[in-house]
Design an enzyme around this catalytic site. Structure first.
Site, PDB file in Angstrom:
ATOM      1  N   HIS A 266       0.995  -1.216  -0.122  1.00 27.35           N
ATOM      2  CA  HIS A 266       0.157  -0.102   0.065  1.00 27.35           C
ATOM      3  C   HIS A 266       0.856   1.333  -0.008  1.00 27.35           C
ATOM      4  O   HIS A 266       2.196   1.146  -0.124  1.00 27.35           O
ATOM      5  CB  HIS A 266      -0.839  -0.103   1.175  1.00 27.35           C
ATOM      6  CG  HIS A 266      -0.270  -0.321   2.621  1.00 27.35           C
ATOM      7  ND1 HIS A 266       0.576   0.745   3.090  1.00 27.35           N
ATOM      8  CD2 HIS A 266      -0.491  -1.325   3.500  1.00 27.35           C
ATOM      9  CE1 HIS A 266       0.894   0.079   4.285  1.00 27.35           C
ATOM     10  NE2 HIS A 266       0.510  -0.891   4.476  1.00 27.35           N
TER      11      HIS A 266
ATOM     12  N   HIS B 141       4.036   1.477   2.257  1.00 24.78           N
ATOM     13  CA  HIS B 141       4.996   0.772   1.730  1.00 24.78           C
ATOM     14  C   HIS B 141       5.921   1.372   0.732  1.00 24.78           C
ATOM     15  O   HIS B 141       7.316   1.678   0.918  1.00 24.78           O
ATOM     16  CB  HIS B 141       4.724  -0.559   1.216  1.00 24.78           C
ATOM     17  CG  HIS B 141       4.074  -1.584   2.276  1.00 24.78           C
ATOM     18  ND1 HIS B 141       2.839  -2.164   2.007  1.00 24.78           N
ATOM     19  CD2 HIS B 141       4.528  -2.067   3.373  1.00 24.78           C
ATOM     20  CE1 HIS B 141       2.321  -2.763   2.971  1.00 24.78           C
ATOM     21  NE2 HIS B 141       3.583  -3.021   3.801  1.00 24.78           N
TER      22      HIS B 141
ATOM     23  N   CYS C 296      -0.733 -11.795  19.996  1.00 24.75           N
ATOM     24  CA  CYS C 296      -1.347 -11.294  19.121  1.00 24.75           C
ATOM     25  C   CYS C 296      -0.683 -11.576  17.594  1.00 24.75           C
ATOM     26  O   CYS C 296       0.524 -11.491  17.315  1.00 24.75           O
ATOM     27  CB  CYS C 296      -1.185  -9.809  19.112  1.00 24.75           C
ATOM     28  SG  CYS C 296      -1.899  -8.937  17.568  1.00 24.75           S
TER      29      CYS C 296
ATOM     30  N   CYS D  86       0.639  -8.636  15.308  1.00 25.94           N
ATOM     31  CA  CYS D  86       1.782  -8.196  15.761  1.00 25.94           C
ATOM     32  C   CYS D  86       2.917  -9.160  15.640  1.00 25.94           C
ATOM     33  O   CYS D  86       4.316  -8.650  15.744  1.00 25.94           O
ATOM     34  CB  CYS D  86       1.813  -7.495  17.068  1.00 25.94           C
ATOM     35  SG  CYS D  86       0.818  -6.301  17.254  1.00 25.94           S
TER      36      CYS D  86
ATOM     37  N   CYS E  72      -5.735  -5.721  20.704  1.00 28.81           N
ATOM     38  CA  CYS E  72      -4.657  -5.195  20.430  1.00 28.81           C
ATOM     39  C   CYS E  72      -5.215  -3.834  19.731  1.00 28.81           C
ATOM     40  O   CYS E  72      -5.987  -3.668  19.011  1.00 28.81           O
ATOM     41  CB  CYS E  72      -4.098  -5.918  19.321  1.00 28.81           C
ATOM     42  SG  CYS E  72      -2.546  -5.006  18.193  1.00 28.81           S
TER      43      CYS E  72
ATOM     44  N   HIS F 269      -4.583  -3.995  15.734  1.00 34.88           N
ATOM     45  CA  HIS F 269      -5.351  -4.897  15.140  1.00 34.88           C
ATOM     46  C   HIS F 269      -6.662  -5.237  15.459  1.00 34.88           C
ATOM     47  O   HIS F 269      -7.528  -5.764  14.707  1.00 34.88           O
ATOM     48  CB  HIS F 269      -4.642  -6.224  14.924  1.00 34.88           C
ATOM     49  CG  HIS F 269      -3.351  -6.044  14.260  1.00 34.88           C
ATOM     50  ND1 HIS F 269      -1.931  -6.076  15.216  1.00 34.88           N
ATOM     51  CD2 HIS F 269      -2.791  -6.072  12.904  1.00 34.88           C
ATOM     52  CE1 HIS F 269      -0.984  -6.018  14.274  1.00 34.88           C
ATOM     53  NE2 HIS F 269      -1.517  -5.786  13.096  1.00 34.88           N
TER      54      HIS F 269
ATOM     55  N   LYS G  17      -7.598   6.246   9.277  1.00 34.54           N
ATOM     56  CA  LYS G  17      -6.826   5.107   9.075  1.00 34.54           C
ATOM     57  C   LYS G  17      -6.781   4.058   7.971  1.00 34.54           C
ATOM     58  O   LYS G  17      -7.906   3.588   7.671  1.00 34.54           O
ATOM     59  CB  LYS G  17      -6.842   4.400  10.263  1.00 34.54           C
ATOM     60  CG  LYS G  17      -5.603   3.364  10.497  1.00 34.54           C
ATOM     61  CD  LYS G  17      -5.832   2.780  11.845  1.00 34.54           C
ATOM     62  CE  LYS G  17      -4.590   1.544  12.141  1.00 34.54           C
ATOM     63  NZ  LYS G  17      -4.774   0.971  13.507  1.00 34.54           N
TER      64      LYS G  17
ATOM     65  N   LYS H 243      -8.513  -2.566   5.198  1.00 33.39           N
ATOM     66  CA  LYS H 243      -9.028  -3.267   4.345  1.00 33.39           C
ATOM     67  C   LYS H 243     -10.722  -3.223   4.677  1.00 33.39           C
ATOM     68  O   LYS H 243     -11.593  -3.083   3.471  1.00 33.39           O
ATOM     69  CB  LYS H 243      -8.515  -4.866   4.323  1.00 33.39           C
ATOM     70  CG  LYS H 243      -7.367  -4.849   3.705  1.00 33.39           C
ATOM     71  CD  LYS H 243      -6.736  -6.273   3.740  1.00 33.39           C
ATOM     72  CE  LYS H 243      -5.338  -6.375   3.145  1.00 33.39           C
ATOM     73  NZ  LYS H 243      -4.770  -7.865   3.181  1.00 33.39           N
TER      74      LYS H 243
END
Length: 485
Positions: free
Chosen positions: A19, A22, A128, A131, A145, A148, A297, A300
């Protein structure tokens, strides 16, 4: 070798397509690599993919594929960033590479064992998967978390542990003394606060029955090496550690570019591993923030993940590079929106850099060959050029790339003002000296832009053809950034 520069990025998790976050990190590192090459440093730029772990293993199963086949497909998307963003990396390391990566991982594990820093114990904790780490209650928000938004799994198993606690004071000392410099300082303070609470020993393996996808622990194939020991070692395995002596030429890394979410691993676990193995620490950790999409943020589930390669196809490589480097502060969170990209494109690239370049090249091309004496460049213009060079150097070294781009834009603005103040489009044949000043500005803008917008820099430089050190011929060239409709 006196002038070497070794820069790395984080290796990306191969569980989904890349994305914009990256791409941002790779472009930031590319600027630093190109800048140091331009300054005469022998430079090595490393990136790659982190392909082991529970998360990838489960994703592959969900897709009905073997983990290797699954990661092979994902990795192609990350490799495609190189051409799309005109990236100059020298090596792309994969943690599934048994020839290049695994020997280094196995060697560092053995070094930690030799130093008495690996031990086995039963452990129960919260894990997790997102993570890829064990967490504590204080890491959670409403039992989930924070990154996530999922409840961790309760895990009870026998693992190998690394004695990170043994190196807590030494790591703290290296950070405080700037032997391991963390930029920005706020992130250094964050790590020091974490160390102040006391670093705990960390799990370095998982039972192979639960995690068959990874590097087996040397001498104990009932255990699979934990993802962080495996992944972090890429920075030295890629340059030969475990295979040959080439790594000694490049290590320690001069800069490691990472996201703020993996700071703890790079500023605590990685230094601990290196200290245990008797290796030097990296010189700098350059920490960037997150990229949101239209203020939200990336997720997906929200459906706002943007394919960076599609952006390049529509707007061009240098336009998207420019947005990432100028509009997103290098070590803070930033926001991306198509509307803002188009505003910046038209306002700063088409009307700014593109228009200035077109005006100068168009006017100068009327003279054919120009005899050049840069001692004739006006003092005010020369002082601004030299001040901009100095400012850009300082901002790049401070990992404030957005401010470096802004400094270059100020030089372009000076050039635009000079065109208007001297009305060089009038009586052009008698304004050779003024046009020489403008060519000097544009030529230096091209040089300063090289690390940031390499394609654009090259186009400008090709239009300013130096026949010898005292003669140049300017051609108009193609337009740089056509306005968006």
């Amino acid at each position: 070798m006196e002038k070497k520069y070794y820069i790395t990025t984080a290796i990306d998790y191969a569980n989904a397509a890349p994305h914009v976050g990256h791409a941002l990190e790779k472009v930031q590192a590319d600027v630093l690599a190109r800048y140091h090459r331009q300054k005469g440093f022998e430079t090595f730029y490393l990136t790659g993919t982190d392909e082991h772990g529970v998360k990838v293993f489960r994703k592959a199963k969900e897709a009905g594929k073997e983990p290797q086949a699954f990661t092979d497909e994902i990795v192609e998307g990350f490799k495609a960033l190189k051409e799309a963003f005109n990236l100059s990396w020298d090596e792309f390391i994969r943690t599934t590479d048994r020839e290049k990566h695994w020997p280094g991982v196995e060697m560092i594990w053995k070094k930690l064992v030799e130093n008495g820093d690996i031990y086995k114990k039963n452990y129960q904790g919260l894990y997790c998967v997102g993570c890829e780490k064990f967490v504590t209650e204080k890491d959670l928000v409403d039992g989930k978390c924070r990154d996530h938004q999922k409840e961790p799994e309760v895990v009870e198993e026998e693992n190998y542990f690394f004695r990170l606690s043994k190196y807590s004071k030494e790591i703290e000392s290296r950070i405080r003394n700037n032997e391991l410099r963390i930029i920005p300082e706020t992130r250094a303070n964050e790590v020091l606060a974490l160390i102040g609470e006391g670093l705990e020993d960390v799990s370095f393996s998982r039972p192979a029955k639960d995690l068959p996808w990874g590097v087996p622990v040397p001498g104990d194939e009932s255990q699979t090496m934990y993802v962080w020991c495996d992944a972090l070692t890429n920075y030295i395995s890629a340059i030969g550690y475990g295979r040959n002596e080439n790594w000694k030429k490049w290590w320690p890394a001069d800069a490691q570019v990472i996201g703020k979410d993996i700071l703890r691993f790079h500023a605590a676990i990685w230094p601990g591993m290196l200290l245990s193995a008797g290796l030097s620490l990296p010189k700098k950790l350059l920490v960037h923030g997150f990229v949101s999409i239209d203020g939200v943020k990336m997720s997906k589930s929200v459906g706002n993940v943007i394919d960076p390669i599609e952006l390049v196809k529509k707007y061009g490589t240098d336009a998207v590079r420019y947005y990432f480097l100028k509009e997103i502060p290098s070590h803070e969170d930033g926001d991306f929106s198509v509307a803002n990209l188009e505003r910046v494109y038209n306002g700063e690239l088409a009307n700014g850099l593109g228009n200035f370049s077109s005006r100068v090249l168009g006017l100068a091309s009327k003279f054919g060959k120009l005899e050049v004496d840069f001692s004739e460049v006006e003092t005010l213009v020369n002082e601004k050029i030299e001040a901009t060079k100095k400012q850009v150097d300082e901002k790049i070294h401070a990992f404030r790339l957005h401010e470096a781009v802004s400094a270059i834009n100020e030089l372009i603005s000076l050039g635009d003002k000079y065109v208007n103040d001297h009305e060089v489009w009038k009586d052009t044949e008698n304004k050779k000296k003024e046009i020489l000043n403008l060519v000097a500005i544009l030529d230096n803008v091209a040089g300063l832009l090289l690390p940031f917008l390499p394609e654009t820099s090259e186009k400008i430089s090709k239009s300013i053809n130096w026949i010898n050190k005292n003669t140049l011929e300017v051609v108009r060239g193609a337009g740089l950034f056509p306005r968006l409709a």
